[in-house]
Design a protein around this motif. Structure first.
Motif, PDB file in Angstrom:
ATOM      1  N   UNK A 151       0.833  -1.205   0.000  1.00  0.00           N
ATOM      2  CA  UNK A 151       0.000   0.000   0.000  1.00  0.00           C
ATOM      3  C   UNK A 151       0.868   1.256   0.000  1.00  0.00           C
ATOM      4  N   UNK A 152       1.936   1.202   0.773  1.00  0.00           N
ATOM      5  CA  UNK A 152       2.849   2.350   0.808  1.00  0.00           C
ATOM      6  C   UNK A 152       3.471   2.586  -0.578  1.00  0.00           C
ATOM      7  N   UNK A 153       3.833   1.490  -1.261  1.00  0.00           N
ATOM      8  CA  UNK A 153       4.379   1.640  -2.622  1.00  0.00           C
ATOM      9  C   UNK A 153       3.325   2.255  -3.551  1.00  0.00           C
ATOM     10  N   UNK A 154       2.095   1.803  -3.405  1.00  0.00           N
ATOM     11  CA  UNK A 154       1.012   2.338  -4.231  1.00  0.00           C
ATOM     12  C   UNK A 154       0.785   3.820  -3.952  1.00  0.00           C
ATOM     13  N   UNK A 155       1.015   4.215  -2.691  1.00  0.00           N
ATOM     14  CA  UNK A 155       0.783   5.609  -2.285  1.00  0.00           C
ATOM     15  C   UNK A 155       1.921   6.529  -2.689  1.00  0.00           C
ATOM     16  N   UNK A 156       3.048   5.939  -3.118  1.00  0.00           N
ATOM     17  CA  UNK A 156       4.261   6.731  -3.349  1.00  0.00           C
ATOM     18  C   UNK A 156       4.049   7.980  -4.214  1.00  0.00           C
ATOM     19  N   UNK A 157       3.321   7.872  -5.357  1.00  0.00           N
ATOM     20  CA  UNK A 157       3.154   9.087  -6.183  1.00  0.00           C
ATOM     21  C   UNK A 157       2.337  10.176  -5.477  1.00  0.00           C
ATOM     22  N   UNK A 158       1.667   9.819  -4.393  1.00  0.00           N
ATOM     23  CA  UNK A 158       0.741  10.754  -3.742  1.00  0.00           C
ATOM     24  C   UNK A 158       1.252  11.234  -2.386  1.00  0.00           C
ATOM     25  N   UNK A 159       2.475  10.855  -2.021  1.00  0.00           N
ATOM     26  CA  UNK A 159       2.908  11.080  -0.625  1.00  0.00           C
ATOM     27  C   UNK A 159       2.983  12.554  -0.245  1.00  0.00           C
ATOM     28  N   UNK A 160       3.167  13.437  -1.235  1.00  0.00           N
ATOM     29  CA  UNK A 160       3.195  14.863  -0.889  1.00  0.00           C
ATOM     30  C   UNK A 160       1.805  15.356  -0.469  1.00  0.00           C
ATOM     31  N   UNK A 161       0.778  14.548  -0.735  1.00  0.00           N
ATOM     32  CA  UNK A 161      -0.605  14.927  -0.379  1.00  0.00           C
ATOM     33  C   UNK A 161      -1.101  14.175   0.851  1.00  0.00           C
ATOM     34  N   UNK A 162      -0.217  13.398   1.473  1.00  0.00           N
ATOM     35  CA  UNK A 162      -0.564  12.628   2.672  1.00  0.00           C
ATOM     36  C   UNK A 162       0.318  13.124   3.811  1.00  0.00           C
ATOM     37  N   UNK A 163      -0.307  13.425   4.962  1.00  0.00           N
ATOM     38  CA  UNK A 163       0.433  14.125   6.016  1.00  0.00           C
ATOM     39  C   UNK A 163       0.893  13.232   7.145  1.00  0.00           C
ATOM     40  N   UNK A 164       0.436  11.976   7.175  1.00  0.00           N
ATOM     41  CA  UNK A 164       0.848  11.092   8.261  1.00  0.00           C
ATOM     42  C   UNK A 164       0.306   9.693   8.033  1.00  0.00           C
ATOM     43  N   UNK A 165       0.717   8.803   8.937  1.00  0.00           N
ATOM     44  CA  UNK A 165       0.391   7.381   8.827  1.00  0.00           C
ATOM     45  C   UNK A 165      -0.300   6.923  10.108  1.00  0.00           C
ATOM     46  N   UNK A 166      -1.334   6.069   9.935  1.00  0.00           N
ATOM     47  CA  UNK A 166      -2.042   5.507  11.084  1.00  0.00           C
ATOM     48  C   UNK A 166      -2.196   4.001  10.957  1.00  0.00           C
ATOM     49  N   UNK A 167      -2.738   3.387  12.020  1.00  0.00           N
ATOM     50  CA  UNK A 167      -2.925   1.937  12.076  1.00  0.00           C
ATOM     51  C   UNK A 167      -4.258   1.666  12.754  1.00  0.00           C
ATOM     52  N   UNK A 168      -5.173   0.984  12.019  1.00  0.00           N
ATOM     53  CA  UNK A 168      -6.486   0.727  12.622  1.00  0.00           C
ATOM     54  C   UNK A 168      -6.973  -0.675  12.281  1.00  0.00           C
ATOM     55  N   UNK A 169      -8.236  -0.943  12.528  1.00  0.00           N
ATOM     56  CA  UNK A 169      -8.899  -2.250  12.397  1.00  0.00           C
ATOM     57  C   UNK A 169      -8.682  -3.098  13.662  1.00  0.00           C
ATOM     58  N   UNK A 170      -8.927  -4.396  13.556  1.00  0.00           N
ATOM     59  CA  UNK A 170      -9.003  -5.253  14.752  1.00  0.00           C
ATOM     60  C   UNK A 170      -7.703  -5.294  15.540  1.00  0.00           C
TER      61      UNK A 170
END
Ligand code: HPA
Ligand code: ZN
Length: 326
Positions: A151-170
């Motif tokens: 997912x992080x690799x997929x997000x790579x072209x968009x990382x300048x538009x993402x401000x942080x990382x979280x962890x959720x679900x069960x």
């Protein structure tokens, strides 16, 4: 604080909000119709009747099913815009919101569609309502660390538009340490990182998030109350906890609001904040969460004001913008 102008007038910041958790039943059915996505409930009333959760997982099962109606960029725009209208009503001035790309990309929805719709609404909300914002990409912890890396690799072209990382679900059985390597990589990219911990999981998971993920905030974190040494650490460092009172009672983290520990944590000197988590599913947006503390815990105006100031401290705003909000 009964009929509360104080709460309505209090400027607020929301730091723990899953955009997929703002999908109201009416919009879920509208989008299901628009996109031809089948739902297992015949109507809005029976969907609402299913919001009778006994734990986090029983909620997540319904939440992921509901999210399947989100298909087009316009859907993600409509979802986010509806949330921002609630923010404007509740005098929320700044939001730092989670989105779960894996919930959508696993169904074949392009990353750009998800991000584009959410971001366009946030930009419109800033212009129309003056609500500033940050966007936090969350990994699903029931999936593998390898999938988070993908997912992080997929997000790579968009990382300048993402401000942080979280962890959720069960949380149970999926400790923070499972994601230590991908979090190290995110930190190397310069992204601030947060994680859900100590919602249903033990205080030990909060320590793991701090030591192995090096988070700058803990989402939920209410189980810190079980560990005096952790409480001292959190009070000394002011590492923030983004607490979600209505979520915690709906998911049976506390059996009733009168037993919620957020005011005790506040009085012990922790940087606790109030947030709505998944307001469409848990019975209310920001003002409703503050009101529940006033009604059922006897929170004073001073306490509610400090909770709101804590959110300014805990936010990722610049010092200049923090000063503007206080
Ligand atoms: N906890 C964990 N994962 C979630 C939640 C939550 O409260 N809401 C949406 N995903
Ligand atoms: Zn959450």
């Amino acid at each position: 604080l009964a009929a509360s102008n104080f709460i309505a007038d209090l400027p607020k910041l929301e730091l723990h909000l899953h955009i997929e958790g703002t999908l109201e039943p009416e919009l879920m059915f509208e989008l299901a119709g628009r996109n031809g996505v089948p739902l297992p409930w015949p109507d809005v009333a029976s969907l609402r009747a299913a919001y009778d959760f006994d734990c986090l997982q029983s909620f997540l099962d319904l939440y992921y099913r509901g999210a399947s109606v989100l298909v087009t960029e316009q859907d993600f725009f409509d979802l986010t815009w509806a949330y921002l209208e609630h923010c404007a009503t509740d005098k929320v001035r700044h939001v730092e919101i989670f989105f779960d790309p894996q919930t959508h990309t696993a169904r074949g929805i392009p990353f750009a569609t998800v991000l584009g719709g959410i971001e366009r609404a946030l930009q419109a909300g800033e212009e129309t309502f003056g609500i500033s914002w940050r966007l936090v990409m969350s990994f699903l912890r029931h999936l593998s660390e390898e999938e988070a890396f993908a997912t992080l690799r997929e997000a790579e072209p968009f990382l300048s538009r993402i401000h942080g990382i979280g962890l959720d679900s069960g949380e149970k059985g999926n400790p923070p340490g499972k994601f230590a390597r991908v979090y190290a990589h995110c930190r190397e990219l310069g992204l601030p990182v947060v994680a859900h911990a100590g919602e249903e999981g033990p205080a030990e998971y909060i320590w793991q998030a701090i030591r192995e993920l090096e988070v700058c905030r803990i989402d939920h974190g209410v189980r810190a109350a079980d560990d005096p040494e952790l409480l001292r650490y959190l009070a000394d460092t002011r590492l923030p906890l983004t607490v979600c009172p209505l979520s915690n009672t709906r998911l049976k983290v506390f059996d009733q609001m009168a037993h919620h520990n957020v005011l005790r944590l506040l009085e012990q000197g922790l940087c606790v904040t109030i947030n709505s988590d998944d307001p469409a599913y848990f019975g209310g947006y920001m003002n409703a969460n503050f009101q529940a503390l006033a009604d059922e815990l006897g929170a004073t105006a001073s306490q509610l004001g400090r909770l709101s100031l804590n959110a300014v401290e805990a936010s990722w705003l610049s010092l200049a913008d923090k000063a503007r909000l206080t």
